[in-house]
Design a protein around this motif. Structure first.
Motif, PDB file in Angstrom:
ATOM      1  N   PHE A 142       0.810  -1.214   0.000  1.00 57.75           N
ATOM      2  CA  PHE A 142       0.000   0.000   0.000  1.00 57.75           C
ATOM      3  C   PHE A 142       0.846   1.268   0.000  1.00 57.75           C
ATOM      4  CE2 PHE A 142      -3.340  -2.794   1.865  1.00 57.75           C
ATOM      5  CZ  PHE A 142      -4.247  -2.606   0.853  1.00 57.75           C
ATOM      6  N   ALA A 143       2.154   1.081   0.118  1.00 56.20           N
ATOM      7  CA  ALA A 143       3.019   2.235   0.339  1.00 56.20           C
ATOM      8  C   ALA A 143       3.269   3.007  -0.950  1.00 56.20           C
ATOM      9  CB  ALA A 143       4.340   1.781   0.944  1.00 56.20           C
ATOM     10  N   GLN A 144       2.237   3.597  -1.502  1.00 56.70           N
ATOM     11  CA  GLN A 144       2.375   4.418  -2.698  1.00 56.70           C
ATOM     12  C   GLN A 144       2.074   5.863  -2.338  1.00 56.70           C
ATOM     13  OE1 GLN A 144       3.412   3.069  -5.562  1.00 56.70           O
ATOM     14  NE2 GLN A 144       3.483   1.104  -4.529  1.00 56.70           N
ATOM     15  N   PRO A 145       2.820   6.790  -2.946  1.00 55.13           N
ATOM     16  CA  PRO A 145       2.516   8.181  -2.666  1.00 55.13           C
ATOM     17  C   PRO A 145       1.249   8.619  -3.379  1.00 55.13           C
ATOM     18  CG  PRO A 145       4.226   8.045  -4.311  1.00 55.13           C
ATOM     19  CD  PRO A 145       3.907   6.640  -3.901  1.00 55.13           C
ATOM     20  N   VAL A 146       0.658   9.695  -2.883  1.00 54.49           N
ATOM     21  CA  VAL A 146      -0.481  10.268  -3.581  1.00 54.49           C
ATOM     22  C   VAL A 146       0.059  10.911  -4.856  1.00 54.49           C
ATOM     23  CG1 VAL A 146      -2.323  11.970  -3.438  1.00 54.49           C
ATOM     24  CG2 VAL A 146      -1.615  10.710  -1.399  1.00 54.49           C
ATOM     25  N   GLY A 147      -0.514  10.609  -5.992  1.00 60.57           N
ATOM     26  CA  GLY A 147       0.000  11.145  -7.241  1.00 60.57           C
ATOM     27  C   GLY A 147       0.668  10.047  -8.030  1.00 60.57           C
TER      28      GLY A 147
ATOM     29  N   TYR B  68       4.041   9.448  -8.478  1.00 59.21           N
ATOM     30  CA  TYR B  68       5.413   9.098  -8.151  1.00 59.21           C
ATOM     31  C   TYR B  68       5.489   7.617  -7.810  1.00 59.21           C
ATOM     32  CZ  TYR B  68       9.873   8.944  -5.765  1.00 59.21           C
ATOM     33  OH  TYR B  68      11.138   8.622  -5.376  1.00 59.21           O
TER      34      TYR B  68
ATOM     35  N   PRO C 234       8.558   3.511  -1.194  1.00 57.35           N
ATOM     36  CA  PRO C 234       8.670   4.129   0.127  1.00 57.35           C
ATOM     37  C   PRO C 234       8.611   3.119   1.271  1.00 57.35           C
ATOM     38  CG  PRO C 234       6.442   4.322  -0.663  1.00 57.35           C
ATOM     39  CD  PRO C 234       7.147   3.437  -1.623  1.00 57.35           C
TER      40      PRO C 234
ATOM     41  N   PHE D 196      10.145   3.917   4.489  1.00 56.54           N
ATOM     42  CA  PHE D 196       9.451   4.827   5.407  1.00 56.54           C
ATOM     43  C   PHE D 196       8.610   4.044   6.417  1.00 56.54           C
ATOM     44  CE2 PHE D 196       9.373   8.179   1.816  1.00 56.54           C
ATOM     45  CZ  PHE D 196      10.667   8.552   2.126  1.00 56.54           C
ATOM     46  N   TYR D 197       8.066   2.907   5.966  1.00 59.45           N
ATOM     47  CA  TYR D 197       7.318   2.067   6.908  1.00 59.45           C
ATOM     48  C   TYR D 197       8.240   1.492   7.971  1.00 59.45           C
ATOM     49  CZ  TYR D 197       2.665   1.947   4.882  1.00 59.45           C
ATOM     50  OH  TYR D 197       1.410   2.289   4.482  1.00 59.45           O
TER      51      TYR D 197
ATOM     52  N   GLN E   6       3.697  15.823  -3.567  1.00 61.83           N
ATOM     53  CA  GLN E   6       3.024  14.538  -3.401  1.00 61.83           C
ATOM     54  C   GLN E   6       3.231  14.014  -1.986  1.00 61.83           C
ATOM     55  OE1 GLN E   6       5.132  12.683  -6.650  1.00 61.83           O
ATOM     56  NE2 GLN E   6       3.251  12.603  -7.833  1.00 61.83           N
ATOM     57  N   TRP E   7       2.197  13.399  -1.484  1.00 67.68           N
ATOM     58  CA  TRP E   7       2.241  12.913  -0.102  1.00 67.68           C
ATOM     59  C   TRP E   7       2.195  11.399  -0.100  1.00 67.68           C
ATOM     60  CZ3 TRP E   7       1.616  16.714   3.952  1.00 67.68           C
ATOM     61  CH2 TRP E   7       1.507  18.008   3.448  1.00 67.68           C
ATOM     62  N   TYR E   8       3.172  10.778   0.541  1.00 67.12           N
ATOM     63  CA  TYR E   8       3.168   9.322   0.635  1.00 67.12           C
ATOM     64  C   TYR E   8       2.061   8.872   1.589  1.00 67.12           C
ATOM     65  CZ  TYR E   8       7.731   9.243  -1.600  1.00 67.12           C
ATOM     66  OH  TYR E   8       8.766   9.374  -2.478  1.00 67.12           O
ATOM     67  N   LYS E   9       1.511   7.694   1.295  1.00 65.91           N
ATOM     68  CA  LYS E   9       0.511   7.153   2.214  1.00 65.91           C
ATOM     69  C   LYS E   9       1.209   6.427   3.353  1.00 65.91           C
ATOM     70  CE  LYS E   9      -3.236   6.639  -1.084  1.00 65.91           C
ATOM     71  NZ  LYS E   9      -3.970   5.699  -1.930  1.00 65.91           N
ATOM     72  N   VAL E  10       2.161   7.088   3.953  1.00 68.06           N
ATOM     73  CA  VAL E  10       2.877   6.549   5.114  1.00 68.06           C
ATOM     74  C   VAL E  10       2.765   7.609   6.190  1.00 68.06           C
ATOM     75  CG1 VAL E  10       5.074   5.731   6.009  1.00 68.06           C
ATOM     76  CG2 VAL E  10       4.564   5.462   3.600  1.00 68.06           C
TER      77      VAL E  10
ATOM     78  N   PHE F  38       5.445  11.946   5.044  1.00 65.94           N
ATOM     79  CA  PHE F  38       6.544  12.124   4.099  1.00 65.94           C
ATOM     80  C   PHE F  38       5.993  12.784   2.834  1.00 65.94           C
ATOM     81  CE2 PHE F  38       7.793   8.699   6.862  1.00 65.94           C
ATOM     82  CZ  PHE F  38       9.113   8.998   7.137  1.00 65.94           C
TER      83      PHE F  38
ATOM     84  N   ARG G 204       6.988  14.449  -1.163  1.00 67.55           N
ATOM     85  CA  ARG G 204       7.950  14.625  -2.257  1.00 67.55           C
ATOM     86  C   ARG G 204       7.632  15.927  -2.966  1.00 67.55           C
ATOM     87  NH1 ARG G 204       9.284  13.469  -7.615  1.00 67.55           N
ATOM     88  NH2 ARG G 204      11.399  12.652  -7.806  1.00 67.55           N
TER      89      ARG G 204
ATOM     90  N   VAL H 114      12.728  14.869  -0.879  1.00 69.06           N
ATOM     91  CA  VAL H 114      11.751  14.138  -0.069  1.00 69.06           C
ATOM     92  C   VAL H 114      11.962  14.593   1.366  1.00 69.06           C
ATOM     93  CG1 VAL H 114      10.986  11.879   0.738  1.00 69.06           C
ATOM     94  CG2 VAL H 114      11.730  12.164  -1.614  1.00 69.06           C
TER      95      VAL H 114
END
Lengths: 287, 192
Positions: free
Chosen positions: A31-36, A38, A42, A45-46, B112-116, B137, B139, B153
């Motif tokens: 699920f670790a995808q950025p919004v948008g 890119y 990531p 980051f988890y 852009q905002w990561y879903k983390v 986080f 970008r 980032v």
């Protein structure tokens, strides 16, 4: 011979658990995808221990692998295997001083006793490295801070300071040829009239101070700041010192680097014998 | 449309939180409701930053969005920024930070905002308000008219203040939990 089946069963259970640990982590990484649009990965980051709060949650086994908070009553709250998985990832693995045997020894004690970090439990403090402008020059300063409980809630407070320019100010041994070399033992009979002599050369006043005198950097810092001789510029680095676990000291620092072993991690771990914690605290405070 | 959606979401959460505000204790259920409201404010901030940073946003509209963005914050909030090469923090009042973002010399800006994310526990502070930190986080990518691109980032640690408040609705006094953003620590971070 009696221990063999138990050890074997333990190894099997451990393998199953380690497999499960990564298996459970995978869906969250997916699920670790950025919004948008890119498409960078990531997942680090988890894995990153993002706050000291999360360090404590992971250390204590109070967080699910997906990051949700466990509360008392939840089946996995403080779960030994969950904690073991987390503890193995909470050390700075690039530090050769944190040997596998040291890490294992620490982890075993934390799990066996068991020991849990307590945010409001005292016996820990922060070391804050900052820059100040002092006498027209940028200087490093170290502030030591602790969490103080109030009638309502809690707050971080200063309890000590280390500032190298203050050390230099007081570091000189008694200079040769200092006149007078001391205040003689019958000075009192003269109403200490000879005090005026030592104040003619104020640079060495501490030479006439009692043996136990130690300059108090904290008060000097407050004084210099209040009279605006010292201006705060900004914080550079923070680390934490924990003395909560019986027989152990740990230092927790933040690592901003590539890979998954990053964020807030144990940067030092030392087994302590009785009385050594005071000694180590004084060393950290540069006393 | 976006504004309408935000208002509706906030109203729904306000009603939800009002029902939970009968006692001062923050139960795990209430914590989850507060977390949702706080995250919604953080997402609003993200939307505002994207609009403010977009060169196609007219100056007057940009200033209006800055006003909205500043309203998300408690008074006196600051943003402390550091980079991989400069660990010392630079401090900006929030309005100044947004004005600098609007003045950036990029033709195109993408945020852009990561879903983390990580949401800390809420801690009670001496003034009776609760405080928490949300880590996200982001970008950032900026492209100049000449085609030069800068990207980074950043890890953003965002302070969240949670306060129990009272309001009158149809003559009835309703208690609810209000959320305001506070100081933000922005740290450039290694992407991988």
């Amino acid at each position: 011979m009696t221990g063999y089946p138990t050890a074997f069963a333990y190894r099997i259970a451990r393998s199953v658990w380690v497999g499960l640990f990564f298996f459970l982590l995978l869906p969250h990484l997916a699920f670790a995808q950025p919004v948008g649009d890119y498409t960078g990965d990531p997942s680090a980051f988890y894995a990153q221990t993002k706050q000291l709060n999360q360090f404590i949650r992971r250390f204590n086994g109070e967080e699910a692998l997906g990051g949700n908070r466990f509360y008392p009553g939840n089946a996995l709250y403080h779960d030994r295997n969950l904690r073991k998985g987390y503890l193995e990832t909470l050390f700075d693995l690039s530090n050769p001083e944190l040997t596998p045997s040291l890490r294992n020894s620490f982890t075993q004690q934390a799990l066996d006793k068991p020991f849990f970090l307590d945010f409001h439990g005292g016996n820990w403090f922060a070391e804050v490295h900052a820059t100040v402008l002092y006498q027209g020059k940028e200087e490093d300063i170290t502030l030591f801070m602790k969490l103080e409980e109030e009638k309502v809630g809690s707050e971080w407070v200063f309890f000590d300071v280390y500032f190298a320019p203050f050390d230099k100010l007081f570091a000189s041994p008694d200079p040769e040829g200092l006149q007078p070399a001391f205040l003689h033992p019958l000075s009192h009979e003269l109403d200490f009239m000879n005090l005026s002599k030592i104040f003619r050369n104020q640079q060495y006043l501490e030479s006439y101070a009692a043996r136990e005198f130690r300059p108090d950097h904290f008060t000097l810092f407050l004084w210099e700041a209040k009279r605006k001789a010292l201006t705060f510029k900004g914080v550079n680095e923070v680390k934490f010192h924990f003395f909560q676990m019986d027989g152990w000291y740990i230092e927790v620092s933040e690592f901003n680097r590539e890979g998954r072993n990053r964020g807030w991690l144990i940067s030092q771990a030392l087994p302590l014998e009785s009385g050594q914690s005071d000694l180590l605290t004084r060393f950290i405070l540069r006393k | 449309m976006l504004k309408h959606k935000i208002v509706l979401t906030l109203a729904a959460m306000l009603i939800c939180l009002a029902s939970l505000a009968q006692t001062g204790e923050i139960t795990p259920e209430r914590k989850r409701a507060i977390d949702s409201l706080a995250l919604e404010k953080v997402r609003d901030l993200g939307r505002y930053i994207t609009i403010i940073g977009n060169k196609e946003t007219p100056f007057s509209e940009g200033n209006r969005v800055i006003d909205r963005a500043v309203e998300l914050f408690a008074e006196g909030s600051e943003i402390g920024v550091s980079s991989l090469f400069r660990t010392e923090l630079q401090y900006f009042p929030v309005r100044r930070y947004f004005e600098r973002l609007m003045a950036l010399n990029y033709d195109k800006v993408s945020v852009q905002w990561y879903k983390v994310q990580y949401i800390s526990d809420l801690e009670l502070q001496p003034d009776g308000r609760y405080v928490g930190i949300i880590t996200i986080f982001q970008r950032f990518e900026g492209t100049t008219a000449e085609g030069m691109t800068y990207s980074d980032v950043t890890k953003k640690d965002i302070t969240v203040y949670v306060e129990r408040k009272k309001t009158q609705i149809s003559g009835r006094e309703i208690e609810f939990w209000d959320v305001l953003l506070g100081d933000i620590r922005v740290k450039e971070t290694k992407a991988l």
